[in-house]
Structure formats: structure tokens, C-alpha cells
Design an enzyme around this catalytic site. Sequence first.
Site, mmCIF file in Angstrom:
data_model
loop_
_atom_site.group_PDB
_atom_site.id
_atom_site.type_symbol
_atom_site.label_atom_id
_atom_site.label_comp_id
_atom_site.label_asym_id
_atom_site.label_seq_id
_atom_site.Cartn_x
_atom_site.Cartn_y
_atom_site.Cartn_z
ATOM 1 N N SER A 185 -82.175 -7.412 -29.369
ATOM 2 C CA SER A 185 -81.882 -8.389 -30.415
ATOM 3 C C SER A 185 -80.717 -9.315 -30.106
ATOM 4 C CB SER A 185 -81.605 -7.666 -31.736
ATOM 5 O OG SER A 185 -80.475 -6.822 -31.630
ATOM 6 N N HIS A 213 -87.690 -6.043 -33.303
ATOM 7 C CA HIS A 213 -87.707 -7.493 -33.087
ATOM 8 C C HIS A 213 -88.943 -7.951 -32.311
ATOM 9 C CE1 HIS A 213 -83.680 -8.559 -34.631
ATOM 10 N NE2 HIS A 213 -83.403 -7.313 -34.315
ATOM 11 N N LYS A 243 -88.160 -7.594 -41.035
ATOM 12 C CA LYS A 243 -87.917 -8.771 -40.199
ATOM 13 C C LYS A 243 -89.162 -9.665 -40.242
ATOM 14 C CE LYS A 243 -84.240 -6.806 -37.371
ATOM 15 N NZ LYS A 243 -83.992 -5.577 -38.153
#
Length: 396
Positions: A185, A213, A243
Site C-alpha cells: 500500500s 489493496h 477499500k
Amino acid sequence: MSNILNAFLNDNLNDLKAQGLYNEIDPVQGANGPVITVNDKSLINLSSNNYLGLATDEELKAVAKSTIEHYGVGAGAVRTINGTLDLHIKLEEKLAEFKGTEAAISYQSGFNCNMAAISAVMDKNDAILSDQLNHASIIDGCRLSKAKIIAFNHSDMDDLRAKAKAAKASGQYNKIMVITDGVFSMDGDIAKLPEIVAIAKEFDLITYVDDAHGSGVMGKGKGTVKHFGLENEIDFQIGTLSKAIGVVGGYVAGKQNLIDWLKVRSRPFLFSTALPPADVAAITSAIQKIMDSTALHDKLWDNGNYLKAGLQKLGFDIGASETPITPCIIGDETLTQQFSKRLIEEGVYAKSIVFPTVPKGTGRVRNMPTAAHTKQMLDDALAIYEKVGKELGVIS
């Protein structure tokens, strides 16, 4: 307050501020979209993990609202008593389909997943090979397990192989696991999963990938494991639902017997109230949306490549990112904080990232373009970057 505690807190807070390491929290007034309002000022938002813009998706909002009417606002209990709603079962079936596994289990956060899954399987008689740049939740999950933690140099396959060989040859450990982020990340680089799998097969390692991610971003939305076609080779697929998915929570996907074990031995599942029904329904709809179309995924990558090219052309150091995550590496922590502050003053919300999140001397402003940004927003952001970069001597 205790005098000792008061002195400890004040001394250390002042020290952090003097080093440029104290993080100021800016409340967002309203939704976390491509443009946000902070302190009554409208800012282009380049700090959100809302990669696909689903946190503000109108269809998902409607699903959440209708679900509240039928199920209420909370699950009412832990999963093992009567907090498992039919919605949770539908979500976990959808997650398994999404990740290409036999089964899946959902948790209250991505952080909880790593605390839960690692410690449920690994113990003091085991060893964990962990990439040096793994997320803090992985590090904490490893510590909680009490297994021997053996860090290997970031994405260094020679180092991983040597340490796996030594750990196996020692005969000290019942089980050995290798853990890596799918997408890192802070730098935006991708784990070398094919090489990791090959080493794991050679030394009979348990494989564990945290794709927080990568899910929604890699593999046409299905993640880094799917990107490499390794769904049948990775034992633990970990992900977040907060996310790219746009809501909240986390999950572990894998073989049915692994999920069955986590349901009886992972403490966050056993001792925390289940995810709220409206969130569960919205998550399920979000995953279906990603599975049905790559449009949001494709827009995310188009915007990411556009911003990356623009920053690079201006002369910023964006590291070795292979994904839409685009750091502007400044170095000095105080200058990094100042750079971020000036961006905000000019109209771009791009948060500074400094130690301990990244190593000292590698302070950066991390940019997270999303599918919801327009090209005009990105052009406006690039113009501000150029102005501030030249003003502070970061670029010439």
C-alpha cells in the site's frame, strides 16, 4: 491523571511534533467521494481507499436503506449465537465465488482478519516468513500467534528461499507459513506470487496473501491471486471490504476445512458482534457489481495511469508503483508534512505518510486516484502539484 502518565504523554507528543511525525486528523464534512469538504473547503480527494467510488454509489445506498427496514441496524449478537443472518451466508457464498475458493468467512474489519486467521492456525511451535513491508495488521497477527517471525527482504525471492530452506532444515517448526501483501500500500508494487508459490511448493510452506489493496483493483477486479491465476495455489486469501468494495469489514477465502476451523477458533469471529445487515447487503451488491462489469476497474486504471504519467512528467519521484497507488516520495519528514499542508491549502487533499508507517527518510504524499475522478479533477490536481512542488524545491 497520573503524573507519570501525564509526563509520558506530553513528552512523547511534543517529540513527535518536533520531528514532523505527529499526524493531524481532518474530519470530512459529508461523503468521502472524489471531492471532499474539510474545514468548509472543497478539496480534490487523493487520499481515499475508495478505489471504485462504491462508497457513495446510489444503488448500494438504496440497498442499504431497504435492508435496514427489514433487518434493523445491527446483527444483535456474535455469529456463533444468533448473529448469523441469512445475509451473512449469502455474502460468504458470494465472496467464495468472487475469489474462486470453496468457502469464505467475513469479519468486522480487514485488520481483524489478520489478527484472527494467523493466530488461529500458527502457534509457538511454528515459523512465519514475512515480507519486511507487510501491513501492520499482519505484523500484529504474527506476534499474537507467538510463532517465530522470520522477516525476509522486501520481494527478495533469493532471501525468501534461503530463509525457507534454513527454517525447514532446522527441524524446529511444525508448520512454516509465508505471508505477503498482494499489493503493497505504501509503494504500489505487486508481490511476486508465482515465485512465492514455487518456493512454497519446494519447502511445503503454507501460503497467505493479504490482498486488501488488490481486490477490486487487480485481476480485472478479482484480485492479485486471480491476476496470476493462482486461486488453487494460495491457502489463505485475505481481503478488506472497506477499500475497493466501498463498505466495511474483511474476509478470509480458502478451502472449506480452513473456513470451518476459523469459525470455531478465530477469536474476532467468536467474540465480536457480526457485521450490520445493511453493510452486509451493500457489500454483496458491490461484489456482484464488480463481477458483472469491469467498467469501474478500467476507469480506475485509466485515471491511475493518467495521474502517474502527469506527476512523473513534472519530475516527481513516484517510486516503482505498478498500480494506481502513486506515492510522491519527498524524503524528509518535516518537508513532507509541509508539502501536504500546502497541497491542502491550494485545493488537493493528499495526506503525508511518514514514520512509523514508512521507514525514516522516505516520507511521501500518497495519491489514490479512483474511478470517480474526472480528468479535469486530475488536471487541476497536477497543476497544484506543480505549483507547490516548485515552491518548496521538490521539483525544478
